[in-house]
Structures are given as C-alpha cells and as structure tokens.
Design a protein around this motif. Structure first.
Motif, PDB file in Angstrom:
ATOM      1  N   SER A  26       1.114  -1.233   0.157  1.00 54.35           N
ATOM      2  CA  SER A  26       0.024   0.016  -0.115  1.00 54.35           C
ATOM      3  C   SER A  26       0.822   1.245   0.030  1.00 54.35           C
ATOM      4  O   SER A  26       0.551   2.378  -0.682  1.00 54.35           O
ATOM      5  N   ASN A  29       2.516   1.422  -3.459  1.00 51.74           N
ATOM      6  CA  ASN A  29       1.419   2.069  -4.668  1.00 51.74           C
ATOM      7  C   ASN A  29       0.955   3.274  -4.488  1.00 51.74           C
ATOM      8  O   ASN A  29       0.777   4.099  -5.436  1.00 51.74           O
ATOM      9  N   CYS A  30       0.749   3.684  -3.179  1.00 53.99           N
ATOM     10  CA  CYS A  30       0.514   5.186  -3.123  1.00 53.99           C
ATOM     11  C   CYS A  30       1.613   6.001  -3.381  1.00 53.99           C
ATOM     12  O   CYS A  30       1.378   6.906  -4.109  1.00 53.99           O
ATOM     13  N   VAL A  33       1.148   6.394  -7.400  1.00 52.26           N
ATOM     14  CA  VAL A  33       0.129   7.072  -7.733  1.00 52.26           C
ATOM     15  C   VAL A  33       0.446   8.605  -7.632  1.00 52.26           C
ATOM     16  O   VAL A  33       0.368   9.462  -8.503  1.00 52.26           O
ATOM     17  N   GLU A  61      -9.396  11.377  -8.860  1.00 54.77           N
ATOM     18  CA  GLU A  61      -9.552   9.828  -8.593  1.00 54.77           C
ATOM     19  C   GLU A  61      -8.131   9.303  -8.258  1.00 54.77           C
ATOM     20  O   GLU A  61      -8.159   8.214  -7.415  1.00 54.77           O
ATOM     21  N   HIS A  62      -7.167   9.805  -8.771  1.00 52.52           N
ATOM     22  CA  HIS A  62      -5.716   9.380  -8.169  1.00 52.52           C
ATOM     23  C   HIS A  62      -5.880  10.013  -6.622  1.00 52.52           C
ATOM     24  O   HIS A  62      -5.079   9.135  -5.763  1.00 52.52           O
ATOM     25  N   ALA A  65      -7.374   7.498  -4.718  1.00 53.57           N
ATOM     26  CA  ALA A  65      -6.767   6.178  -4.601  1.00 53.57           C
ATOM     27  C   ALA A  65      -5.602   6.289  -3.648  1.00 53.57           C
ATOM     28  O   ALA A  65      -5.306   5.487  -2.827  1.00 53.57           O
ATOM     29  N   ALA A  66      -4.704   7.477  -3.629  1.00 56.96           N
ATOM     30  CA  ALA A  66      -3.819   7.668  -2.804  1.00 56.96           C
ATOM     31  C   ALA A  66      -4.270   7.673  -1.450  1.00 56.96           C
ATOM     32  O   ALA A  66      -3.529   7.224  -0.424  1.00 56.96           O
ATOM     33  N   ILE A  68      -6.908   6.287   0.011  1.00 57.62           N
ATOM     34  CA  ILE A  68      -7.249   4.853   0.403  1.00 57.62           C
ATOM     35  C   ILE A  68      -6.138   3.784   0.600  1.00 57.62           C
ATOM     36  O   ILE A  68      -6.001   3.394   1.555  1.00 57.62           O
ATOM     37  N   LEU A  69      -5.148   4.063  -0.333  1.00 55.15           N
ATOM     38  CA  LEU A  69      -3.854   3.379   0.082  1.00 55.15           C
ATOM     39  C   LEU A  69      -2.904   3.804   1.413  1.00 55.15           C
ATOM     40  O   LEU A  69      -2.578   3.084   1.951  1.00 55.15           O
ATOM     41  N   THR A  72      -5.070   2.619   4.081  1.00 56.96           N
ATOM     42  CA  THR A  72      -4.900   1.012   4.427  1.00 56.96           C
ATOM     43  C   THR A  72      -3.514   0.797   5.075  1.00 56.96           C
ATOM     44  O   THR A  72      -3.490   0.183   5.939  1.00 56.96           O
TER      45      THR A  72
END
Length: 90
Positions: A26, A29-30, A33, A61-62, A65-66, A68-69, A72
C-alpha cells in the motif's frame, strides 16, 4: 523465521507477516500514484487540483486512490503494533 515473529503464536505470526506485506504494497502503490502526478502527498495533490494546477478528472480519482492506500497502510500498521504490543505484554 524472523526473530520478530518468534514470540508470536504461529497464527499471529502469519497474520503479522501478511499485514507487513500489505503495509509495504500500500505504501509503494501510494507513492507510485503520487509520483505519477508529481505530488509528495495526497494533501498536496488535492491542493493542486483545487488550484486548477491539475485537471479534476482523473486527478481526483488518483487523489482518492492515494488516500485509500495511505489509510490502508495506517490501519495495517496500527494492527501490527497492536498485535506486537499484546505479544510483548504476555
């Protein structure tokens, strides 16, 4: 097995190992992004969207996503800390 896990029951050790992997994935991936849009953090990305430095779509949207990551990662980190604290208290 890593010494960190040796004090844990096998099920807890396996759980911590999975959570550790989730933390790593996570976080990375963050970072990917954010790097794709040239931002150092989700807050910076949101500010750049608000100041019209980046188009709202797909940058928002990015941003989501960032966030959420990052959330998490933090939840997994907190869970690992809780499990290790409990193990050390025994």
């Amino acid at each position: 097995m890593d010494p960190v896990y040796s004090a844990l029951p096998p099920d807890d050790a396996a759980h911590v190992q999975r959570l550790s992997r989730l933390m790593y994935e996570s976080r990375e991936n963050c970072r990917d992004v954010l790097n794709a849009l040239g931002a150092g953090s989700a807050d910076e990305l949101l500010a750049r969207i608000a100041h019209a430095e980046l188009p709202e779509h797909p940058a928002y949207e990015h941003y989501l996503a960032a966030r959420i990551l990052a959330d998490t990662h933090e939840i997994a980190r907190s869970e690992v800390a809780r499990i290790l604290k409990e193990a050390n208290a025994q």
